[in-house]
Motif scaffolding. Structure first.
Motif, short mmCIF file in Angstrom:
data_model
loop_
_atom_site.label_atom_id
_atom_site.label_comp_id
_atom_site.label_asym_id
_atom_site.label_seq_id
_atom_site.Cartn_x
_atom_site.Cartn_y
_atom_site.Cartn_z
N VAL A 358 0.80 -1.28 0.12
CA VAL A 358 0.10 0.03 -0.01
C VAL A 358 0.74 1.11 -0.16
CG1 VAL A 358 -1.71 1.55 1.34
CG2 VAL A 358 -1.93 -1.10 1.15
N GLU A 359 1.90 1.22 0.64
CA GLU A 359 2.76 2.53 0.98
C GLU A 359 3.51 2.47 -0.45
OE1 GLU A 359 6.70 4.01 3.46
OE2 GLU A 359 5.72 1.96 3.95
N ARG A 360 4.04 1.61 -1.25
CA ARG A 360 4.57 1.69 -2.32
C ARG A 360 3.80 2.10 -3.63
NH1 ARG A 360 9.52 -0.72 -4.04
NH2 ARG A 360 9.96 -0.68 -1.80
N THR A 361 2.41 1.70 -3.62
CA THR A 361 1.59 1.64 -4.70
C THR A 361 0.53 2.68 -4.60
OG1 THR A 361 0.14 0.01 -3.99
CG2 THR A 361 2.15 -0.84 -5.56
N GLY A 362 0.05 2.82 -3.15
CA GLY A 362 -0.83 3.92 -2.95
C GLY A 362 -2.31 3.26 -3.20
N GLN A 363 -2.48 1.82 -3.38
CA GLN A 363 -3.67 1.23 -3.65
C GLN A 363 -4.21 1.28 -2.22
OE1 GLN A 363 -5.08 0.01 -6.45
NE2 GLN A 363 -3.49 0.88 -7.79
N PRO A 364 -5.81 0.93 -2.19
CA PRO A 364 -6.35 0.75 -0.94
C PRO A 364 -5.99 -0.40 -0.28
CG PRO A 364 -7.96 1.45 -2.62
CD PRO A 364 -6.61 1.03 -3.26
N ALA A 365 -5.80 -0.52 1.02
CA ALA A 365 -5.47 -1.64 2.04
C ALA A 365 -6.55 -2.81 1.65
CB ALA A 365 -5.31 -1.24 3.04
#
Length: 400
Positions: A358-365
């Motif tokens: 999530v931190e690397r891609t910004g996708q929702p957890a």
């Protein structure tokens, strides 16, 4: 793979194939030495079993003709060397006849080591025989053979001092005695005490000497040479010129003999030999089972591309509708590939993996967690969606 023939392979020039060579003396020896060693071991075990079990005299305890450790052949020979005539009998009639015949030659001593095969009437006939008596152990009908003597508690048999004034015991010294203890009748002498009770009693009864010992091992071939056992045995049994030695008959009477079965006719050593051979066979199987022969190379007939292998496995998953296994394989491969890029250890927890993605891609957890650790897809469309999402996440992680 292993060569099924056990022959060494040779590369044929120009073909790249392996062919077995002709057997040589060395290869024949290597191939046959196991069987030869097994056969030799079987022979040694069989011979050893015969020597250990069949070569010894089974004998019976206190038998003057038995050379077994529990027999008394040594004592009988020692008595004969000292001029005592030893008469071995197996019935009450023979014992009484031998005792009566020895009256004119200085009398006799009747040694009774086993009365389990006699009834009360036969024991009474023994007690009436004109001979001194040497009774071994707590025999049935002991009060008939030794009036006034009652058995006491049993004690451990070991080397003991005489502790009495009986000449036969004083001359012999320490002896291997114990077993049953006895009460001393009036006028009797008790020797070799244990816990205050004697294990040897000697007294006079109606003009005859009656001696009772609690254990007869001091007269056996095994113990005869220890301490003063030989002296005590000869002093007690050789007090008269003739010793009438009563032992149990070797075979039961014909009227009471039971019919023999096939198993009764098999020698006792056969069972032990069969067990030994079984152990040898098991050890041989374990040993030979590890010898798979030399490793040889084998050329594959075709080369299968990795893509075809993947497609073949996918078709199998699809045919069995194994969407759970398919998505598990996709997720495991994804995690194994992205963990090193995320800087996480191989033992990272699911929460740590989801957080790093999530931190690397910004996708929702929630989406990332569901794609990696959620339920298996309900249909093929869901499986394709999960595969596409994981592919997108891996591309973003790789490019970030």
């Amino acid at each position: 793979m292993s060569s099924p023939t056990g022959l060494a392979p040779v590369n044929v020039p120009g073909t790249g194939e392996s062919r077995p060579t002709s057997p040589t003396a060395g290869s024949l020896w290597r191939g046959g030495r196991g069987a030869l060693l097994a056969a030799l071991l079987v022979v040694l075990v069989a011979v050893g079993g015969v020597l250990l079990s069949g070569g010894q005299d089974p004998g019976r305890p206190l038998d003057p003709e038995s050379t077994a450790l529990t027999g008394s052949r040594g004592m009988a020979q020692l008595l004969r060397a000292n001029g005592v005539r030893v008469v071995r009998v197996t019935s009450v009639t023979e014992a009484v006849t031998a005792a009566e015949g020895a009256q004119s030659a200085g009398g006799s001593t009747l040694l009774i080591g086993d009365t389990s095969f006699l009834d009360e009437e036969e024991v009474e006939r023994l007690a009436a025989a004109p001979a001194d008596r040497l009774v071994v152990g707590d025999q049935p009908y002991l009060t008939l053979l030794a009036p006034g003597v009652n058995p006491g508690p049993a004690v451990r048999t070991r080397s003991r001092e005489p502790g009495c004034s009986l000449p036969a015991a004083v001359k012999a010294g320490s002896a291997y005695l114990g077993g049953t203890t006895f009460t001393t009748p009036f006028g009797g002498v008790g020797c070799y005490p244990a816990n205050g009770s004697p294990s040897l009693i000697s007294y006079a009864d109606e003009g005859r000497t009656v001696t009772v010992v609690g254990d007869g091992q001091f007269m056996s071939n095994l113990r005869l040479a220890e301490d003063g056992n030989a002296a005590l045995a000869t002093n007690l049994a050789g007090a008269r010129p003739t010793l009438v030695w009563l032992v149990a008959p070797e075979t039961p009477s014909e009227s009471g003999a039971a019919p023999q079965s096939v198993y009764d006719l098999i020698p006792p050593a056969v069972g032990w030999a069969v067990v030994q051979l079984g152990v040898v066979v098991v050890l041989l199987a374990l040993w030979q089972g590890r010898r798979l022969g030399p490793v040889v190379t084998e050329r594959l007939p075709v080369v299968v591309r990795a893509a075809e292998t993947v497609e073949g496995r996918a078709r199998l998953y699809r045919a069995r509708r194994a969407r759970d296994r398919a998505v598990s394989a996709l997720r495991t491969g994804f995690v194994d590939r992205v963990i090193p890029r995320l800087g996480l250890p191989a033992t990272a927890t699911p929460d740590a993996v989801v957080g790093a993605i999530v931190e690397r891609t910004g996708q929702p957890a929630a989406y990332v967690g569901s794609a990696l650790y959620g339920q298996a897809p309900a249909d093929e469309a869901g499986l394709i969606a999960v595969a596409a999402y994981l592919d997108m996440l891996e591309r973003q992680v790789r490019e970030s």
